[in-house]
Design a protein around this motif. Structure first.
Motif, short mmCIF file in Angstrom:
data_model
loop_
_atom_site.label_atom_id
_atom_site.label_comp_id
_atom_site.label_asym_id
_atom_site.label_seq_id
_atom_site.Cartn_x
_atom_site.Cartn_y
_atom_site.Cartn_z
N MET A 1 -44.48 38.96 14.97
CA MET A 1 -45.36 37.78 14.99
C MET A 1 -46.78 38.17 15.40
O MET A 1 -47.77 37.68 14.86
N LYS A 2 -46.86 39.10 16.36
CA LYS A 2 -48.15 39.56 16.84
C LYS A 2 -48.92 40.27 15.72
O LYS A 2 -50.13 40.09 15.57
N ASP A 3 -48.20 41.11 14.94
CA ASP A 3 -48.84 41.83 13.84
C ASP A 3 -49.40 40.87 12.80
O ASP A 3 -50.49 41.08 12.26
N HIS A 4 -48.65 39.81 12.51
CA HIS A 4 -49.12 38.82 11.54
C HIS A 4 -50.39 38.14 12.04
O HIS A 4 -51.32 37.88 11.25
N PHE A 5 -50.42 37.85 13.30
CA PHE A 5 -51.60 37.18 13.88
C PHE A 5 -52.82 38.10 13.82
O PHE A 5 -53.94 37.66 13.52
N ILE A 6 -52.61 39.39 14.09
CA ILE A 6 -53.72 40.35 14.04
C ILE A 6 -54.28 40.46 12.63
O ILE A 6 -55.50 40.48 12.42
N ILE A 7 -53.38 40.53 11.63
CA ILE A 7 -53.82 40.61 10.23
C ILE A 7 -54.59 39.35 9.85
O ILE A 7 -55.60 39.41 9.14
N LEU A 8 -54.12 38.20 10.34
CA LEU A 8 -54.80 36.94 10.06
C LEU A 8 -56.23 36.97 10.61
O LEU A 8 -57.19 36.60 9.91
N ILE A 9 -56.38 37.40 11.84
CA ILE A 9 -57.70 37.46 12.47
C ILE A 9 -58.61 38.46 11.76
O ILE A 9 -59.79 38.18 11.49
N ARG A 10 -58.06 39.64 11.44
CA ARG A 10 -58.86 40.67 10.77
C ARG A 10 -59.28 40.22 9.38
O ARG A 10 -60.42 40.46 8.95
N SER A 11 -58.39 39.56 8.66
CA SER A 11 -58.72 39.07 7.31
C SER A 11 -59.81 38.02 7.37
O SER A 11 -60.76 38.05 6.57
N PHE A 12 -59.67 37.10 8.29
CA PHE A 12 -60.69 36.05 8.45
C PHE A 12 -62.02 36.66 8.85
O PHE A 12 -63.08 36.26 8.34
N SER A 13 -62.00 37.63 9.73
CA SER A 13 -63.24 38.29 10.18
C SER A 13 -63.91 39.02 9.02
O SER A 13 -65.14 38.96 8.86
N ALA A 14 -63.11 39.71 8.20
CA ALA A 14 -63.67 40.43 7.04
C ALA A 14 -64.33 39.45 6.08
O ALA A 14 -65.41 39.74 5.52
N PHE A 15 -63.70 38.31 5.87
CA PHE A 15 -64.26 37.30 4.97
C PHE A 15 -65.60 36.78 5.49
O PHE A 15 -66.58 36.68 4.75
#
Length: 236
Positions: A1-15
């Protein structure tokens, strides 16, 4: 669950970062993408995508890479404004595809263009007969510029030696997909009752209308959901 949240944050930040970069580079870059803009966009997109899914890439490294390519693109844009020869050397020049009504096959081959693609771009310029074209140039951004033969060019008021009169107003969209554009109506001081009364005089209800616009001539244009075309043309 933590990994999914990190990917979500990183993806949003990249956008968000890419949006900021696109905003910084300006509208001109978006509307007329040339070679260096295309290369920059591909590289920036690849870096941002890797950052979103590759946790091994550190934020600092991402920012350094994005800054280098963004600054490089910005500097090149400024150099192009100042040094025309440098711009021509890096980006090339427009290519003539049709000259004097004749198709230049060698120039077509150099740009990997077929007659099908040329005809497609001509149709996008509202030219359906290639014999109507006097000149056609392929611009460095890949778009086609067309000049029709003199006898087919639109007549202007200047040609007729007529007074242009008052400036025409900008078209005002009133309805899209059956919905009144209330903000647009308010901004242009148009009442909802006026729009509905105009529809009523034409025997229409709001639910019947797909698109409605008050044209530059002040006339109302309507497009219904049902077009009543018995045999629509479908070019294959």
């Amino acid at each position: 669950m933590k990994d999914h949240f990190i990917i979500l944050i990183r993806s949003f930040s990249a956008f968000i970062i890419l949006m900021i970069i696109a905003r910084a580079l300006g509208k001109q870059t978006l509307s007329n993408m040339n070679f260096h803009d295309f290369v920059t966009a591909v590289i920036l997109g690849a870096i941002a995508a890797n950052f979103a899914f590759n946790e091994k890439i550190e934020v600092v490294h991402l920012l350094i890479a994005l800054s280098v390519f963004t600054i490089t693109s910005y500097i090149l844009s400024k150099l192009f404004l100042k040094f025309r020869k440098f711009k021509m050397w890096t980006e090339g020049t427009p290519t003539v595809l049709i000259e004097g009504g004749l198709v230049l096959e060698d120039n077509m081959k150099k740009n990997n263009l077929t007659m099908d693609s040329l005809n497609e771009q001509l149709r996008q310029k509202e030219v359906f007969n290639i014999e109507d074209v006097e000149y056609a140039l392929l611009e460095i951004n890949g778009k086609l510029s067309v000049q029709k033969k003199k006898e087919l060019q639109a007549v202007t008021l200047k040609d007729l030696k007529l007074n242009a009169g008052d400036a025409t107003q900008y078209p005002i969209e009133l309805v899209i997909d059956g919905q009144l554009l209330k903000d647009t109506l308010n901004a242009n001081h148009i009442s909802e009752s006026w729009v509905l009364s105009q529809l009523k005089t034409r025997g229409k209800k709001l639910d019947d209308v797909f698109y409605a616009v008050k044209g530059s001539n002040g006339q109302l244009y309507l497009d219904d959901y049902k077009d009543d075309i018995q045999h629509p043309i479908d070019v294959e």
